[in-house]
Design a protein around this motif. Structure first.
Motif, PDB file in Angstrom:
ATOM      1  N   UNK A 177      73.404 -15.385  -0.161  1.00  0.00           N
ATOM      2  CA  UNK A 177      74.093 -14.197   0.321  1.00  0.00           C
ATOM      3  C   UNK A 177      73.604 -13.735   1.683  1.00  0.00           C
ATOM      4  N   UNK A 178      72.478 -14.225   2.139  1.00  0.00           N
ATOM      5  CA  UNK A 178      71.982 -13.879   3.472  1.00  0.00           C
ATOM      6  C   UNK A 178      72.009 -15.077   4.417  1.00  0.00           C
ATOM      7  N   UNK A 179      71.556 -16.219   3.931  1.00  0.00           N
ATOM      8  CA  UNK A 179      71.453 -17.422   4.764  1.00  0.00           C
ATOM      9  C   UNK A 179      72.833 -17.871   5.257  1.00  0.00           C
ATOM     10  N   UNK A 180      73.802 -17.987   4.349  1.00  0.00           N
ATOM     11  CA  UNK A 180      75.122 -18.485   4.745  1.00  0.00           C
ATOM     12  C   UNK A 180      75.856 -17.556   5.702  1.00  0.00           C
ATOM     13  N   UNK A 181      75.970 -16.244   5.427  1.00  0.00           N
ATOM     14  CA  UNK A 181      76.664 -15.366   6.380  1.00  0.00           C
ATOM     15  C   UNK A 181      76.029 -15.358   7.768  1.00  0.00           C
ATOM     16  N   UNK A 182      74.730 -15.540   7.837  1.00  0.00           N
ATOM     17  CA  UNK A 182      74.049 -15.523   9.130  1.00  0.00           C
ATOM     18  C   UNK A 182      74.378 -16.745   9.988  1.00  0.00           C
ATOM     19  N   UNK A 183      75.000 -17.759   9.402  1.00  0.00           N
ATOM     20  CA  UNK A 183      75.355 -18.964  10.145  1.00  0.00           C
ATOM     21  C   UNK A 183      76.647 -18.803  10.939  1.00  0.00           C
ATOM     22  N   UNK A 184      77.517 -17.832  10.555  1.00  0.00           N
ATOM     23  CA  UNK A 184      78.882 -17.758  11.087  1.00  0.00           C
ATOM     24  C   UNK A 184      79.135 -16.476  11.862  1.00  0.00           C
ATOM     25  N   UNK A 185      80.141 -16.541  12.759  1.00  0.00           N
ATOM     26  CA  UNK A 185      80.614 -15.358  13.458  1.00  0.00           C
ATOM     27  C   UNK A 185      81.526 -14.533  12.567  1.00  0.00           C
ATOM     28  N   UNK A 186      81.687 -13.246  12.886  1.00  0.00           N
ATOM     29  CA  UNK A 186      82.453 -12.329  12.041  1.00  0.00           C
ATOM     30  C   UNK A 186      83.888 -12.784  11.845  1.00  0.00           C
ATOM     31  N   UNK A 201      71.749 -10.825  14.054  1.00  0.00           N
ATOM     32  CA  UNK A 201      72.765  -9.777  14.020  1.00  0.00           C
ATOM     33  C   UNK A 201      74.039 -10.267  13.362  1.00  0.00           C
ATOM     34  N   UNK A 202      74.742  -9.373  12.658  1.00  0.00           N
ATOM     35  CA  UNK A 202      76.037  -9.687  12.084  1.00  0.00           C
ATOM     36  C   UNK A 202      77.172  -9.312  13.028  1.00  0.00           C
ATOM     37  N   UNK A 203      76.857  -8.676  14.153  1.00  0.00           N
ATOM     38  CA  UNK A 203      77.869  -8.225  15.108  1.00  0.00           C
ATOM     39  C   UNK A 203      78.116  -9.322  16.134  1.00  0.00           C
ATOM     40  N   UNK A 204      78.767 -10.385  15.706  1.00  0.00           N
ATOM     41  CA  UNK A 204      79.082 -11.458  16.651  1.00  0.00           C
ATOM     42  C   UNK A 204      80.346 -12.177  16.206  1.00  0.00           C
TER      43      UNK A 204
END
Length: 448
Positions: free
Chosen positions: A371-380, A445-448
């Motif tokens: 839930x943290x590792x995978x989302x951090x790999x991708x842009x919004x 950051x998740x803002x990308x």
């Protein structure tokens, strides 16, 4: 003096701006975390209740055969259909989740999953309806799988796109707790049901876990309809930067990240299939262990996992995702052969210990980080599609066919389990390589 004063004012101004930005960072409320976690509990309960039934009753009731192995293989094949259909759910819900929003997809996926499970409890058996019974079972399994294929990505992003970077691993692990809690409730309900006389259990007792899911679905809908959209997606939508074809963009612009996400998933899900589905059948039919004991062992392992997973998420915030992931994957590789040596002892305490350690360290320790590792790999703009594809394709490869492969391997090898251990080892090497190929993402950051 004036220059010094100006310099001080500049430092103070920059500090004030930094503080303002920090204070403006969205912090996940209890409602967001609880809503996401409870929804995943419902989804995983629905999924695991089917897997348990496949191991215990579906072969007898929907795929009767003179050879018990053929019957078991048929039941596990329908279980595999659920994994193979999940990428389709990831494609559909990922597209609209990146185009329309995370929240609406969560509600729709919950409805699909919940009602697909509820109607399984109303199905006639093969004896009552002939070939129509297994056909309906497969169709409902497909609906259930499509719902789960879309649900996970949305639930994860509701928290990942809201949590502060320094605690994203911990908060994300709470969402992942839906998996062991759903498994706990599913195996717990079945553990109670198996205490009925065999005739009653095969007649009506097995239906109770499926019919009971409607209560969880209604509560989950009430909670999820009260959620707001994530700040990251709101900003994306307001800027007009949403992708036209997010799935296609995830497979092109984020091709390496998608492949990495698949690699992160394949091993952990194989351990789920072995320890919570195949092992139930193997221990009861091949080794003569009591059904209730095996289910109780899985239940205890799940209880312990409820503490291991948040700890794993917290440690990943402190020391990084990669080191924790490599530790769990490395343990799985080392444990692949000893697993069956220990189960073959038929000693209840050894079997109990083996199941607990296997589930907690080879599965739970790394599953918490998805839930943290995978989302951090991708842009919004492609995050819903990217993590859904990676997670669900990896699940289909490593999980869907694992119980079938394991059951077939035992039959082919005359009862030997080394082919299963070799399979787990190979998948572990793939995941290890996937982790090593990517950068450290904790704190990004998740803002990308």
């Amino acid at each position: 003096m004036a220059e010094a004063s100006q310099a001080v004012r500049g430092v103070v101004t920059k500090g004030a701006v930094a503080v303002q930005k920090t204070l403006a960072q969205p912090v996940p409320t209890a409602r967001v975390v609880v809503a996401s976690a409870f929804g995943t509990i419902v989804e995983w309960y629905d999924f695991f209740v089917y897997g348990t039934a496949a191991a215990l009753v579906f072969g007898k009731l929907f795929f009767p055969a003179t050879d018990p192995l053929i019957s078991t293989l048929a039941a596990f094949s329908v279980y595999a259909v659920g994994y193979l259909a999940r990428p389709l759910g990831g494609l559909i819900f990922g597209h609209y989740g990146d185009r329309i929003g995370r929240r609406s997809m969560l509600v729709l996926s919950l409805l699909l999953m919940g009602f697909g499970t509820f109607f399984v409890g109303l199905l006639p058996t093969y004896e009552q309806a002939g070939i129509l019974a297994p056909i309906c079972l497969v169709l409902l399994r497909l609906i259930q799988a499509i719902g789960l294929g879309g649900e996970w990505g949305g639930a994860v992003l509701m928290v990942a796109e809201t949590a502060p970077a320094s605690r994203r691993g911990l908060f994300g692990s709470f969402v992942q707790l839906g998996n062991p809690v759903g498994r706990l409730v599913a195996t717990g309900v079945f553990a109670l049901a198996t205490r009925l006389p065999d005739a009653d259990f095969l007649s009506w007792g097995w239906r109770i876990p499926f019919l009971a899911s409607i209560v969880l679905v209604l509560v989950g809908l009430f909670i999820r309809t009260r959620l707001d959209e994530t700040p990251a997606f709101k900003d994306l939508r307001q800027s007009g930067a949403t992708a036209r074809m997010p799935v296609l963009e995830a497979l092109t612009a984020f091709r390496r990240e998608t492949v990495t996400a698949i690699g992160l998933k394949v091993t952990e899900v194989a351990w789920v299939g072995i320890l919570t589905v195949f092992a139930v059948s193997y221990l009861t039919t091949q080794l003569g262990m009591a059904k209730s004991f095996v289910l109780d062992a899985v239940t205890l392992a799940t209880l312990v996992e409820l503490f291991v997973m948040p700890l794993s998420g917290w440690l990943s915030d402190k020391f990084g995702r990669r080191v924790i992931y490599l530790a769990g994957t490395g343990f799985g590789i080392a444990f692949a052969f000893p697993l069956f040596w220990l189960l073959a002892t038929r000693e209840p305490m050894i079997i109990l210990f083996t199941i607990v350690v296997g589930i907690c360290l080879a599965q739970g320790m790394v599953f918490a980080l998805h839930a943290s590792f995978m989302p951090e790999l991708f842009g919004t703009q492609v995050r819903y599609s990217g993590i859904s594809l990676g997670f669900q394709i990896g699940a289909a490869i490593g999980g869907g066919l694992t119980p079938v492969i394991a059951a077939a391997a035992v039959g082919w090898s005359g009862g030997a389990t080394w082919p299963i251990s070799l399979f787990l080892t190979a998948l572990g090497v793939l995941t290890f390589a996937a982790v090593l190929s990517t950068r450290e993402t904790s704190g990004s950051s998740m803002e990308n």
